[in-house]
Design a protein around this motif. Structure first.
Motif, PDB file in Angstrom:
ATOM      1  N   PRO A 142       0.798  -1.233   0.000  1.00 16.53           N
ATOM      2  CA  PRO A 142       0.000   0.000   0.000  1.00 16.53           C
ATOM      3  C   PRO A 142       0.829   1.280   0.000  1.00 16.53           C
ATOM      4  O   PRO A 142       0.378   2.314  -0.508  1.00 16.53           O
ATOM      5  N   ALA A 143       2.027   1.229   0.544  1.00 19.46           N
ATOM      6  CA  ALA A 143       2.862   2.432   0.618  1.00 19.46           C
ATOM      7  C   ALA A 143       3.293   2.933  -0.761  1.00 19.46           C
ATOM      8  O   ALA A 143       3.709   4.088  -0.891  1.00 19.46           O
ATOM      9  N   LEU A 144       3.176   2.096  -1.788  1.00 20.88           N
ATOM     10  CA  LEU A 144       3.552   2.522  -3.135  1.00 20.88           C
ATOM     11  C   LEU A 144       2.494   3.410  -3.771  1.00 20.88           C
ATOM     12  O   LEU A 144       2.769   4.073  -4.776  1.00 20.88           O
ATOM     13  N   PHE A 145       1.297   3.420  -3.212  1.00 21.54           N
ATOM     14  CA  PHE A 145       0.197   4.212  -3.764  1.00 21.54           C
ATOM     15  C   PHE A 145       0.004   5.483  -2.938  1.00 21.54           C
ATOM     16  O   PHE A 145       0.197   5.470  -1.718  1.00 21.54           O
ATOM     17  N   PRO A 146      -0.419   6.576  -3.557  1.00 21.65           N
ATOM     18  CA  PRO A 146      -0.652   7.794  -2.792  1.00 21.65           C
ATOM     19  C   PRO A 146      -1.794   7.664  -1.790  1.00 21.65           C
ATOM     20  O   PRO A 146      -1.810   8.339  -0.759  1.00 21.65           O
ATOM     21  N   HIS A 147      -2.768   6.781  -2.100  1.00 24.88           N
ATOM     22  CA  HIS A 147      -3.931   6.617  -1.223  1.00 24.88           C
ATOM     23  C   HIS A 147      -4.153   5.131  -0.953  1.00 24.88           C
ATOM     24  O   HIS A 147      -5.248   4.608  -1.135  1.00 24.88           O
ATOM     25  N   GLY A 148      -3.089   4.458  -0.512  1.00 29.79           N
ATOM     26  CA  GLY A 148      -3.162   3.034  -0.249  1.00 29.79           C
ATOM     27  C   GLY A 148      -3.494   2.738   1.205  1.00 29.79           C
ATOM     28  O   GLY A 148      -3.088   3.475   2.109  1.00 29.79           O
ATOM     29  N   SER A 149      -4.238   1.671   1.428  1.00 27.82           N
ATOM     30  CA  SER A 149      -4.555   1.229   2.785  1.00 27.82           C
ATOM     31  C   SER A 149      -4.474  -0.293   2.832  1.00 27.82           C
ATOM     32  O   SER A 149      -4.523  -0.970   1.797  1.00 27.82           O
ATOM     33  N   LEU A 150      -4.351  -0.826   4.041  1.00 21.18           N
ATOM     34  CA  LEU A 150      -4.141  -2.251   4.237  1.00 21.18           C
ATOM     35  C   LEU A 150      -5.166  -2.807   5.210  1.00 21.18           C
ATOM     36  O   LEU A 150      -5.438  -2.213   6.256  1.00 21.18           O
ATOM     37  N   ALA A 151      -5.730  -3.966   4.844  1.00 20.36           N
ATOM     38  CA  ALA A 151      -6.575  -4.728   5.756  1.00 20.36           C
ATOM     39  C   ALA A 151      -5.929  -6.084   5.950  1.00 20.36           C
ATOM     40  O   ALA A 151      -5.706  -6.817   4.974  1.00 20.36           O
ATOM     41  N   VAL A 152      -5.606  -6.432   7.174  1.00 18.57           N
ATOM     42  CA  VAL A 152      -4.971  -7.713   7.495  1.00 18.57           C
ATOM     43  C   VAL A 152      -6.024  -8.619   8.125  1.00 18.57           C
ATOM     44  O   VAL A 152      -6.653  -8.244   9.126  1.00 18.57           O
ATOM     45  N   LEU A 153      -6.206  -9.809   7.562  1.00 19.42           N
ATOM     46  CA  LEU A 153      -7.171 -10.761   8.080  1.00 19.42           C
ATOM     47  C   LEU A 153      -6.434 -11.895   8.774  1.00 19.42           C
ATOM     48  O   LEU A 153      -5.611 -12.583   8.162  1.00 19.42           O
ATOM     49  N   ALA A 154      -6.723 -12.082  10.042  1.00 22.00           N
ATOM     50  CA  ALA A 154      -6.083 -13.121  10.847  1.00 22.00           C
ATOM     51  C   ALA A 154      -6.644 -14.490  10.500  1.00 22.00           C
ATOM     52  O   ALA A 154      -7.772 -14.613  10.001  1.00 22.00           O
ATOM     53  N   ASP A 155      -5.836 -15.535  10.753  1.00 19.70           N
ATOM     54  CA  ASP A 155      -6.249 -16.914  10.477  1.00 19.70           C
ATOM     55  C   ASP A 155      -6.746 -17.050   9.048  1.00 19.70           C
ATOM     56  O   ASP A 155      -7.802 -17.635   8.790  1.00 19.70           O
ATOM     57  N   CYS A 156      -5.978 -16.514   8.124  1.00 19.71           N
ATOM     58  CA  CYS A 156      -6.431 -16.410   6.735  1.00 19.71           C
ATOM     59  C   CYS A 156      -5.260 -16.588   5.781  1.00 19.71           C
ATOM     60  O   CYS A 156      -4.169 -16.066   6.007  1.00 19.71           O
ATOM     61  N   GLY A 157      -5.517 -17.337   4.708  1.00 17.39           N
ATOM     62  CA  GLY A 157      -4.525 -17.546   3.678  1.00 17.39           C
ATOM     63  C   GLY A 157      -4.816 -16.730   2.437  1.00 17.39           C
ATOM     64  O   GLY A 157      -5.126 -15.532   2.512  1.00 17.39           O
ATOM     65  N   HIS A 158      -4.774 -17.400   1.279  1.00 13.69           N
ATOM     66  CA  HIS A 158      -4.817 -16.725  -0.014  1.00 13.69           C
ATOM     67  C   HIS A 158      -6.235 -16.462  -0.521  1.00 13.69           C
ATOM     68  O   HIS A 158      -6.410 -15.742  -1.489  1.00 13.69           O
ATOM     69  N   TYR A 159      -7.234 -17.043   0.149  1.00 13.73           N
ATOM     70  CA  TYR A 159      -8.623 -16.926  -0.311  1.00 13.73           C
ATOM     71  C   TYR A 159      -9.492 -16.394   0.833  1.00 13.73           C
ATOM     72  O   TYR A 159     -10.275 -17.122   1.439  1.00 13.73           O
ATOM     73  N   PRO A 160      -9.395 -15.116   1.144  1.00  6.77           N
ATOM     74  CA  PRO A 160     -10.041 -14.580   2.343  1.00  6.77           C
ATOM     75  C   PRO A 160     -11.563 -14.647   2.336  1.00  6.77           C
ATOM     76  O   PRO A 160     -12.172 -14.767   3.402  1.00  6.77           O
ATOM     77  N   TRP A 161     -12.194 -14.569   1.164  1.00  4.24           N
ATOM     78  CA  TRP A 161     -13.656 -14.645   1.140  1.00  4.24           C
ATOM     79  C   TRP A 161     -14.142 -16.055   1.471  1.00  4.24           C
ATOM     80  O   TRP A 161     -15.301 -16.239   1.817  1.00  4.24           O
ATOM     81  N   VAL A 162     -13.254 -17.035   1.404  1.00  5.78           N
ATOM     82  CA  VAL A 162     -13.595 -18.412   1.763  1.00  5.78           C
ATOM     83  C   VAL A 162     -13.326 -18.657   3.250  1.00  5.78           C
ATOM     84  O   VAL A 162     -14.173 -19.195   3.973  1.00  5.78           O
ATOM     85  N   GLU A 163     -12.140 -18.249   3.712  1.00  5.79           N
ATOM     86  CA  GLU A 163     -11.747 -18.548   5.092  1.00  5.79           C
ATOM     87  C   GLU A 163     -12.294 -17.553   6.111  1.00  5.79           C
ATOM     88  O   GLU A 163     -12.609 -17.929   7.243  1.00  5.79           O
ATOM     89  N   GLN A 164     -12.374 -16.290   5.724  1.00  3.83           N
ATOM     90  CA  GLN A 164     -12.822 -15.255   6.659  1.00  3.83           C
ATOM     91  C   GLN A 164     -13.837 -14.344   5.962  1.00  3.83           C
ATOM     92  O   GLN A 164     -13.597 -13.147   5.765  1.00  3.83           O
ATOM     93  N   PRO A 165     -14.983 -14.897   5.569  1.00  8.53           N
ATOM     94  CA  PRO A 165     -15.931 -14.107   4.774  1.00  8.53           C
ATOM     95  C   PRO A 165     -16.437 -12.851   5.474  1.00  8.53           C
ATOM     96  O   PRO A 165     -16.568 -11.798   4.847  1.00  8.53           O
TER      97      PRO A 165
END
Length: 278
Positions: free
Chosen positions: A241-264
């Motif tokens: 996100p730091a590479l973008f002027p308006h970037g933000s980050l959401a970190v999902l715990a207990d989650c791998g590569h498919y967040p809508w499956v593991e942490q919907p």
């Protein structure tokens, strides 16, 4: 199924789900059928999801000129789709390899982008942060599937064709999930991969200063990271996100590569909040 004329006039296809403000969703793989995205944890209840069949995938044909199916060139198809849909600017989401295409669109057509969502993007090639993917994965040593995944990952597909790459994906699929359970197994069987599309996706290199070009993207950007993403690692994704002027980050715990499956629920909370503000 709806279709539109791609950048070179080829008829390309897309799926539509739901109603509301349009969100174009780009699948990864690379070359995986977008059916694995499903409805992105019910996102179609608030948005009209437009999900392209990228070149060589699903009902969209593979071009004779292989570089036309590269992610850099397929940005032109996304622009053609925007025009087809009659949108002044577009909300764009990419998952995994699809984020490469999403970022290509963002730097090539920055004024046509209203919001960008990058879900578990490969980012080690863009940031000066070592990947921690192997360190995270090593924490799974002792799982009954671990040794076979490691061996298959070293060997790669047995044959250079659809059968070979799909068999490979099935063996290594546990690496995509923080927890390899029945939900993950069922999801891992959805969405076949096209060998030709997979190989063509990176045939044309982007500009060497792609990371610097991201600083010229004026739209708000949300990066969604799985804290246990054994494919991309966590550290490079968190730095993106730091590479973008308006970037933000959401970190999902207990989650791998498919967040809508593991942490919907967590996935939707992060995504809905961002889209409401965008």
């Amino acid at each position: 199924m709806p279709s539109y004329a791609g950048a070179d006039g080829t008829q390309l296809h897309y799926d539509e789900l739901g109603d509301g403000p349009v969100l174009i969703a780009l699948a990864g793989g690379a070359g995986r059928h977008p059916s694995y995205l499903g409805d992105l944890a019910g996102l179609d209840s608030r948005h009209r999801l437009v999900v392209p069949h990228l070149r060589g995938v699903g009902l969209s044909p593979m071009p004779d000129a292989t570089e036309t199916a590269s992610y850099w060139r397929q940005a032109e198809d996304v622009e053609a789709l925007r025009l087809h849909l009659g949108l002044g600017r577009v909300h764009l989401l990419g998952h995994s390899a699809g984020t490469r295409l999403a970022m290509a669109y963002a730097v090539r057509f920055p004024d046509r982008l209203s919001a960008l969502v990058l879900v578990t993007p490969p980012a080690a090639h863009l940031v000066d942060v070592p990947s921690d993917a192997e360190e995270l994965f090593a924490a799974k040593t002792g799982e009954p599937w671990f040794d076979s995944v490691v061996e298959a990952g070293r060997a790669g597909p047995e044959t250079p064709d659809d059968a070979g790459i799909n068999a490979f994906f099935q063996v290594v699929m546990p690496r995509g999930f923080a927890t390899w359970n029945e939900t993950a197994r069922v999801h891992g069987e959805v969405g076949p991969v096209s060998w030709a599309a997979n190989q063509a996706f990176q045939t044309l290199d982007p500009p060497g200063d792609l990371a610097a070009l991201l600083a010229g993207v004026p739209a708000p950007v949300l990066v969604i990271a799985g804290a246990q993403d054994f494919l991309t690692g966590f550290a490079p994704v968190a730095a993106l996100p730091a590479l973008f002027p308006h970037g933000s980050l959401a970190v999902l715990a207990d989650c791998g590569h498919y967040p809508w499956v593991e942490q919907p629920a967590a996935f939707r909370a992060a995504l809905d909040g961002f889209l409401e503000r965008a």
